[in-house]
Design a protein around this motif. Sequence first.
Motif, PDB file in Angstrom:
ATOM      1  N   ARG A  10       0.836  -1.203   0.000  1.00 26.41           N
ATOM      2  CA  ARG A  10       0.000   0.000   0.000  1.00 26.41           C
ATOM      3  C   ARG A  10       0.870   1.252   0.000  1.00 26.41           C
ATOM      4  NH1 ARG A  10      -5.073   0.889   3.963  1.00 26.41           N
ATOM      5  NH2 ARG A  10      -5.909  -0.730   2.611  1.00 26.41           N
ATOM      6  N   MET A  13       2.550   1.751  -3.417  1.00 25.93           N
ATOM      7  CA  MET A  13       1.566   2.229  -4.391  1.00 25.93           C
ATOM      8  C   MET A  13       1.299   3.729  -4.194  1.00 25.93           C
ATOM      9  SD  MET A  13      -2.388   1.016  -4.951  1.00 25.93           S
ATOM     10  CE  MET A  13      -2.859   1.713  -3.380  1.00 25.93           C
ATOM     11  N   LYS A  14       1.162   4.163  -2.943  1.00 23.75           N
ATOM     12  CA  LYS A  14       0.915   5.581  -2.664  1.00 23.75           C
ATOM     13  C   LYS A  14       2.094   6.439  -3.102  1.00 23.75           C
ATOM     14  CE  LYS A  14      -3.136   5.990  -0.902  1.00 23.75           C
ATOM     15  NZ  LYS A  14      -4.130   6.731  -1.664  1.00 23.75           N
ATOM     16  N   ARG A  16       4.221   5.753  -5.514  1.00 19.67           N
ATOM     17  CA  ARG A  16       4.159   5.807  -6.988  1.00 19.67           C
ATOM     18  C   ARG A  16       3.127   6.815  -7.447  1.00 19.67           C
ATOM     19  NH1 ARG A  16       3.976   0.119  -6.465  1.00 19.67           N
ATOM     20  NH2 ARG A  16       6.067  -0.736  -6.750  1.00 19.67           N
ATOM     21  N   GLU A  17       1.935   6.770  -6.850  1.00 18.40           N
ATOM     22  CA  GLU A  17       0.860   7.687  -7.227  1.00 18.40           C
ATOM     23  C   GLU A  17       1.252   9.145  -7.004  1.00 18.40           C
ATOM     24  OE1 GLU A  17      -2.633   6.676  -4.991  1.00 18.40           O
ATOM     25  OE2 GLU A  17      -2.901   4.754  -6.021  1.00 18.40           O
ATOM     26  N   CYS A  18       1.917   9.422  -5.888  1.00 14.82           N
ATOM     27  CA  CYS A  18       2.259  10.807  -5.531  1.00 14.82           C
ATOM     28  C   CYS A  18       3.463  11.345  -6.288  1.00 14.82           C
ATOM     29  CB  CYS A  18       2.512  10.909  -4.031  1.00 14.82           C
ATOM     30  SG  CYS A  18       1.031  10.674  -3.037  1.00 14.82           S
ATOM     31  N   THR A  19       4.380  10.475  -6.700  1.00 20.07           N
ATOM     32  CA  THR A  19       5.631  10.956  -7.292  1.00 20.07           C
ATOM     33  C   THR A  19       5.786  10.632  -8.771  1.00 20.07           C
ATOM     34  OG1 THR A  19       6.872   8.927  -6.802  1.00 20.07           O
ATOM     35  CG2 THR A  19       6.814  10.639  -5.079  1.00 20.07           C
ATOM     36  N   GLY A  20       5.125   9.588  -9.246  1.00 16.13           N
ATOM     37  CA  GLY A  20       5.329   9.132 -10.615  1.00 16.13           C
ATOM     38  C   GLY A  20       6.653   8.416 -10.802  1.00 16.13           C
ATOM     39  N   THR A  22       9.641   5.416 -10.259  1.00 13.54           N
ATOM     40  CA  THR A  22       9.764   3.971 -10.099  1.00 13.54           C
ATOM     41  C   THR A  22      10.029   3.707  -8.624  1.00 13.54           C
ATOM     42  OG1 THR A  22      10.645   3.668 -12.321  1.00 13.54           O
ATOM     43  CG2 THR A  22      11.152   1.941 -10.705  1.00 13.54           C
TER      44      THR A  22
END
Length: 163
Positions: A10, A13-14, A16-20, A22
């Motif tokens: 989790r 995933m968060k 990745r979503e916030c920063t774009g 890898t």
Amino acid sequence: MAASFNPLERLMMKIRECTGATVRIASEPFYGNYYPGLIRKIEQGTQLHIDYAPLEQSEWEIGTVIFQLSWNLYLKFSANNYGKTRIYDRQWQPGDDQYKLDFYGYGDTVIADADTIAFQPYVGDVFIFNTRNFHIVEPMDGQRVTFTSAIGLLPNGEIILWS
């Protein structure tokens, strides 16, 4: 059981979503992936210390990070006013080893006159902080159980996690 989840997945995933960016598990060519999840009990407190891979593990992939954080998910915490985490507004600098007490802890002189903040966690809280800042966990009467790992930013922009 239906409400359970993997806290590491989790968090990744968060991020990745916030920063774009890898986001992956740290690894070593000849050894494979690190394990990025540590369940830790700290009831007796800790010495004043830092956690900073470039200083402590310079020969590994994690030693190449340019910034490092830690995250702690509080799984169990006895209800009292003890066991706080105290973070000082003083980051480790080259030359601070003169204040080392042993392989791990530092004397209070290194944080003389530094501002501090303390937080009292509750079960379910997640705290993220810069582990290059000197910090301690105060002793407590009861139990303190966390799920934790380090988060590092590599020079190429990737974000890695390890324990």
